[in-house]
Design a protein around this motif. Structure first.
Motif, PDB file in Angstrom:
ATOM      1  N   PRO A 173       0.856  -1.190   0.000  1.00  0.00           N
ATOM      2  CA  PRO A 173       0.000   0.000   0.000  1.00  0.00           C
ATOM      3  C   PRO A 173       0.892   1.240   0.000  1.00  0.00           C
ATOM      4  CG  PRO A 173      -0.726  -1.586   1.650  1.00  0.00           C
ATOM      5  CD  PRO A 173       0.603  -2.060   1.133  1.00  0.00           C
ATOM      6  N   ILE A 174       0.541   2.229  -0.791  1.00  0.00           N
ATOM      7  CA  ILE A 174       1.404   3.398  -0.970  1.00  0.00           C
ATOM      8  C   ILE A 174       1.723   4.085   0.348  1.00  0.00           C
ATOM      9  CG2 ILE A 174      -0.447   5.037  -1.468  1.00  0.00           C
ATOM     10  CD1 ILE A 174       3.092   4.873  -3.087  1.00  0.00           C
ATOM     11  N   ASP A 175       0.791   4.064   1.308  1.00  0.00           N
ATOM     12  CA  ASP A 175       1.045   4.690   2.605  1.00  0.00           C
ATOM     13  C   ASP A 175       2.116   3.965   3.408  1.00  0.00           C
ATOM     14  OD1 ASP A 175      -0.844   6.590   1.997  1.00  0.00           O
ATOM     15  OD2 ASP A 175      -2.447   5.604   3.124  1.00  0.00           O
ATOM     16  N   GLU A 176       2.419   2.710   3.046  1.00  0.00           N
ATOM     17  CA  GLU A 176       3.432   1.917   3.741  1.00  0.00           C
ATOM     18  C   GLU A 176       4.758   1.860   2.960  1.00  0.00           C
ATOM     19  OE1 GLU A 176       1.968  -1.991   4.673  1.00  0.00           O
ATOM     20  OE2 GLU A 176       0.038  -1.194   5.321  1.00  0.00           O
ATOM     21  N   ASP A 178       8.263   2.379   1.656  1.00  0.00           N
ATOM     22  CA  ASP A 178       9.513   2.981   2.141  1.00  0.00           C
ATOM     23  C   ASP A 178      10.581   2.709   1.100  1.00  0.00           C
ATOM     24  OD1 ASP A 178      11.837   3.807   3.370  1.00  0.00           O
ATOM     25  OD2 ASP A 178      11.677   2.423   5.055  1.00  0.00           O
TER      26      ASP A 178
END
Length: 183
Positions: A173-176, A178
């Motif tokens: 998911p883009i929010d995760e 890194d």
């Protein structure tokens, strides 16, 4: 008092980990820390959890593993049957069916589509129902049950049940995301 039943299909998890992720038999250090799954169940839904660990004991009982499960707070469920019987699947299906008559919440630890019908009958009310699995190997039939309230948890990333990072190719998911993980 509300309770979450954590039903573990140990054979399915071990086979998926070994055959599909590692390509070999997992070492003890590469297996899930089962106590973390119980903690995850308690913390996620904020209530007590009862872990049932289903084992095929047709060829004998692995006593050291059973004793370790008990020490961690699980109730081992050793089963036996004929060679052509999937005793663990049969027992988990019967347990899911029995839970339909109770108000308890359920977390199933398995990828197996054999449980779709039994899981679906638990949905649609106040009860919370979740499946803990490696998301890329979870039976796709479970996805259709999401709109009925089925929750999904990744066995590695959500429960933090492993001491090592597994060699998985996972959609991030883009929010995760890194970028340092790739540099």
């Amino acid at each position: 008092m509300a309770l979450t039943y954590l039903l573990v299909d140990g054979e399915n998890i071990d086979a998926t980990l070994g055959n599909s992720i590692l390509g070999r038999r997992p070492t003890p250090e590469e297996r899930p820390r089962w106590d973390r799954l119980l903690s995850f169940a308690r913390e996620t839904w904020g209530q007590g959890a009862q872990g049932l660990f289903f084992l095929n004991a047709s060829n004998g009982l692995p006593m050291s593993f059973v004793q370790a499960l008990r020490a961690l707070g699980f109730t081992p469920v050793p089963l036996s049957g004929e060679d052509d019987q999937k005793v663990v699947d049969i027992a988990i299906q019967r347990t899911l069916d029995a839970l339909a008559d109770r108000d308890d919440d359920v977390m199933l630890v398995s990828h197996d589509g054999d449980f779709l019908e039994s899981v679906e009958q638990l949905l649609g009310g106040e009860r919370r129902v979740g499946v803990i699995a490696f998301e890329e190997f979870r039976n796709s039939g479970f996805t259709a049950l999401r709109h009925q309230g089925l929750e999904f948890f990744d066995l590695e990333h959500d429960t933090l049940a492993f001491n090592t990072t597994l060699p998985r190719l996972r959609i991030i998911p883009i929010d995760e995301f890194d970028p340092l993980q790739f540099l």
